[in-house]
Design a protein around this motif. Structure first.
Motif, PDB file in Angstrom:
ATOM      1  N   TYR A  36      36.662  -6.536 -54.382  1.00  0.00           N
ATOM      2  CA  TYR A  36      36.197  -5.256 -53.884  1.00  0.00           C
ATOM      3  C   TYR A  36      35.669  -5.431 -52.466  1.00  0.00           C
ATOM      4  O   TYR A  36      35.169  -6.486 -52.102  1.00  0.00           O
ATOM      5  N   GLY A  43      29.610   2.797 -52.257  1.00  0.00           N
ATOM      6  CA  GLY A  43      30.053   2.121 -53.458  1.00  0.00           C
ATOM      7  C   GLY A  43      31.190   1.158 -53.166  1.00  0.00           C
ATOM      8  O   GLY A  43      31.920   1.335 -52.191  1.00  0.00           O
ATOM      9  N   GLN A 103      27.781 -12.539 -56.130  1.00  0.00           N
ATOM     10  CA  GLN A 103      26.763 -11.985 -55.241  1.00  0.00           C
ATOM     11  C   GLN A 103      27.357 -11.404 -53.964  1.00  0.00           C
ATOM     12  O   GLN A 103      26.686 -10.659 -53.251  1.00  0.00           O
TER      13      GLN A 103
ATOM     14  N   PHE B  33      30.260   3.159 -66.602  1.00  0.00           N
ATOM     15  CA  PHE B  33      29.225   2.152 -66.400  1.00  0.00           C
ATOM     16  C   PHE B  33      28.170   2.661 -65.424  1.00  0.00           C
ATOM     17  O   PHE B  33      28.492   3.392 -64.492  1.00  0.00           O
ATOM     18  N   TYR B  35      25.265   0.857 -62.919  1.00  0.00           N
ATOM     19  CA  TYR B  35      24.714  -0.361 -62.337  1.00  0.00           C
ATOM     20  C   TYR B  35      23.570   0.024 -61.396  1.00  0.00           C
ATOM     21  O   TYR B  35      23.517   1.122 -60.880  1.00  0.00           O
ATOM     22  N   GLN B  37      21.919  -1.820 -57.786  1.00  0.00           N
ATOM     23  CA  GLN B  37      22.202  -2.878 -56.819  1.00  0.00           C
ATOM     24  C   GLN B  37      21.002  -3.048 -55.915  1.00  0.00           C
ATOM     25  O   GLN B  37      20.568  -2.098 -55.254  1.00  0.00           O
ATOM     26  N   GLY B  40      19.872  -9.260 -52.735  1.00  0.00           N
ATOM     27  CA  GLY B  40      19.613 -10.575 -53.306  1.00  0.00           C
ATOM     28  C   GLY B  40      19.839 -10.668 -54.800  1.00  0.00           C
ATOM     29  O   GLY B  40      19.885 -11.769 -55.356  1.00  0.00           O
ATOM     30  N   LEU B  41      19.984  -9.524 -55.475  1.00  0.00           N
ATOM     31  CA  LEU B  41      20.178  -9.539 -56.935  1.00  0.00           C
ATOM     32  C   LEU B  41      21.581  -9.091 -57.332  1.00  0.00           C
ATOM     33  O   LEU B  41      21.972  -9.206 -58.490  1.00  0.00           O
ATOM     34  N   GLY B  42      22.319  -8.546 -56.401  1.00  0.00           N
ATOM     35  CA  GLY B  42      23.687  -8.139 -56.696  1.00  0.00           C
ATOM     36  C   GLY B  42      23.752  -6.919 -57.596  1.00  0.00           C
ATOM     37  O   GLY B  42      22.788  -6.161 -57.740  1.00  0.00           O
ATOM     38  N   LEU B  43      24.904  -6.746 -58.220  1.00  0.00           N
ATOM     39  CA  LEU B  43      25.128  -5.629 -59.138  1.00  0.00           C
ATOM     40  C   LEU B  43      24.653  -6.034 -60.531  1.00  0.00           C
ATOM     41  O   LEU B  43      25.085  -7.053 -61.065  1.00  0.00           O
ATOM     42  N   LEU B  45      24.232  -4.588 -64.533  1.00  0.00           N
ATOM     43  CA  LEU B  45      24.677  -3.547 -65.453  1.00  0.00           C
ATOM     44  C   LEU B  45      23.503  -3.020 -66.261  1.00  0.00           C
ATOM     45  O   LEU B  45      22.784  -3.791 -66.918  1.00  0.00           O
ATOM     46  N   MET B  88      19.606   1.298 -55.351  1.00  0.00           N
ATOM     47  CA  MET B  88      20.893   1.987 -55.231  1.00  0.00           C
ATOM     48  C   MET B  88      21.523   1.986 -56.627  1.00  0.00           C
ATOM     49  O   MET B  88      21.665   0.913 -57.238  1.00  0.00           O
ATOM     50  N   LEU B  90      24.800   2.855 -58.952  1.00  0.00           N
ATOM     51  CA  LEU B  90      26.248   3.012 -58.838  1.00  0.00           C
ATOM     52  C   LEU B  90      26.854   3.279 -60.206  1.00  0.00           C
ATOM     53  O   LEU B  90      26.548   2.591 -61.177  1.00  0.00           O
ATOM     54  N   GLN B 103      37.477  -1.444 -62.196  1.00  0.00           N
ATOM     55  CA  GLN B 103      36.498  -0.362 -62.203  1.00  0.00           C
ATOM     56  C   GLN B 103      36.549   0.356 -60.865  1.00  0.00           C
ATOM     57  O   GLN B 103      36.680  -0.255 -59.810  1.00  0.00           O
ATOM     58  N   PHE B 105      34.414   2.900 -58.443  1.00  0.00           N
ATOM     59  CA  PHE B 105      33.015   3.229 -58.233  1.00  0.00           C
ATOM     60  C   PHE B 105      32.827   4.558 -57.515  1.00  0.00           C
ATOM     61  O   PHE B 105      33.669   4.977 -56.705  1.00  0.00           O
ATOM     62  N   PRO B 107      30.140   6.882 -54.964  1.00  0.00           N
ATOM     63  CA  PRO B 107      29.537   6.574 -53.656  1.00  0.00           C
ATOM     64  C   PRO B 107      28.125   6.018 -53.744  1.00  0.00           C
ATOM     65  O   PRO B 107      27.620   5.473 -52.757  1.00  0.00           O
ATOM     66  N   GLY B 108      27.499   6.143 -54.925  1.00  0.00           N
ATOM     67  CA  GLY B 108      26.138   5.618 -55.070  1.00  0.00           C
ATOM     68  C   GLY B 108      25.076   6.677 -54.853  1.00  0.00           C
ATOM     69  O   GLY B 108      25.282   7.655 -54.120  1.00  0.00           O
ATOM     70  N   ARG B 110      21.066   6.627 -53.699  1.00  0.00           N
ATOM     71  CA  ARG B 110      19.923   5.848 -53.242  1.00  0.00           C
ATOM     72  C   ARG B 110      18.672   6.557 -53.737  1.00  0.00           C
ATOM     73  O   ARG B 110      18.340   7.641 -53.259  1.00  0.00           O
TER      74      ARG B 110
END
Lengths: 111, 114
Positions: A36, A43, A103, B33, B35, B37, B40-43, B45, B88, B90, B103, B105, B107-108, B110
């Protein structure tokens, strides 16, 4: 335990300077590996799915490859508009459709 | 074209408020799903759903609940918002069969909790 590790964490390139991003994975029975692109504040945008070792997919300046333990995203002659975070994910076992994400690698391409 | 939409791009709520985040997909996908974000912690679930009225906890479900009354819509509910839920959010959807599980996604959203 299923795991995805991406390297490097960040990459700075000059425009035209080709390079590769790495995604190492450990999963029992790979069902799919996904790349991605994510721009700041947006997103993730789907790029590629790879299913088996030896498979390759291309889109413009991007080419994704897959081996039994890792995937590479090769960027040929990048442009500033290729600057983004690139995420790698693997399909978890079973039919839930759950993905395990790395990450990410943040790429900056300078003009 | 694939389309996942989220009800808000930006949201500011107060501590203790009940917050609803809505997600709609137009691809007739079975799986949806949620998520969050964080740097430093990423995505991570929160919850997912593989069918209408079905839901399963993800990795960090505490403080959240979900609702899926129709196939195209998946809602995330923060029962009593707290500042550590500033993030954020998602939404994504994917198909179950056919060999493709990618998957897609939205736009998220915030969310800021003050």
């Amino acid at each position: 335990e299923d795991q995805v590790t991406q390297s490097p964490e960040a990459l700075r390139l000059q425009e035209g300077e080709s390079s590769s991003l790495n995604c190492s994975y450990t999963v029992s029975g790979l069902r799919g590996l996904f790349w991605y692109r994510q721009d700041p504040g947006k997103g993730p945008e789907f790029l590629f799915t790879l299913y088996s070792a030896g498979e390759e997919k291309e889109k413009e300046r991007l080419k994704a490859t897959l081996t039994k333990k890792e995937s590479f995203l090769h960027i040929t002659a990048p442009k500033p508009e290729d600057s983004a975070t690139y995420l790698c994910a693997v399909q978890e076992g079973g039919n839930t459709g759950k993905l395990i994400f790395g990450q990410g690698t943040t790429l900056q391409v300078k003009p | 074209d694939v389309k996942v939409t989220q009800s808000s791009r930006y949201l500011v709520k107060r501590t203790g408020e009940k917050v609803f985040l809505e997600c709609v997909q137009d691809m007739d996908h079975e799986n949806m799903f949620w998520y969050r974000q964080d740097p430093g912690l990423g995505l991570r679930l929160i919850y997912f759903s593989y069918d209408v009225k079905m839901k399963e906890k993800g990795d960090i479900p505490e403080g959240y609940s979900v609702s899926r009354e129709k196939k195209e819509r998946f809602s995330l509910i923060l029962e009593s918002a707290s500042t550590n839920q500033t993030s954020m959010y998602l939404c994504a959807s994917s198909v179950t069969s056919g060999g493709t599980y990618e998957q897609y996604f939205g736009p998220g959203t915030r969310l800021t909790v003050t």
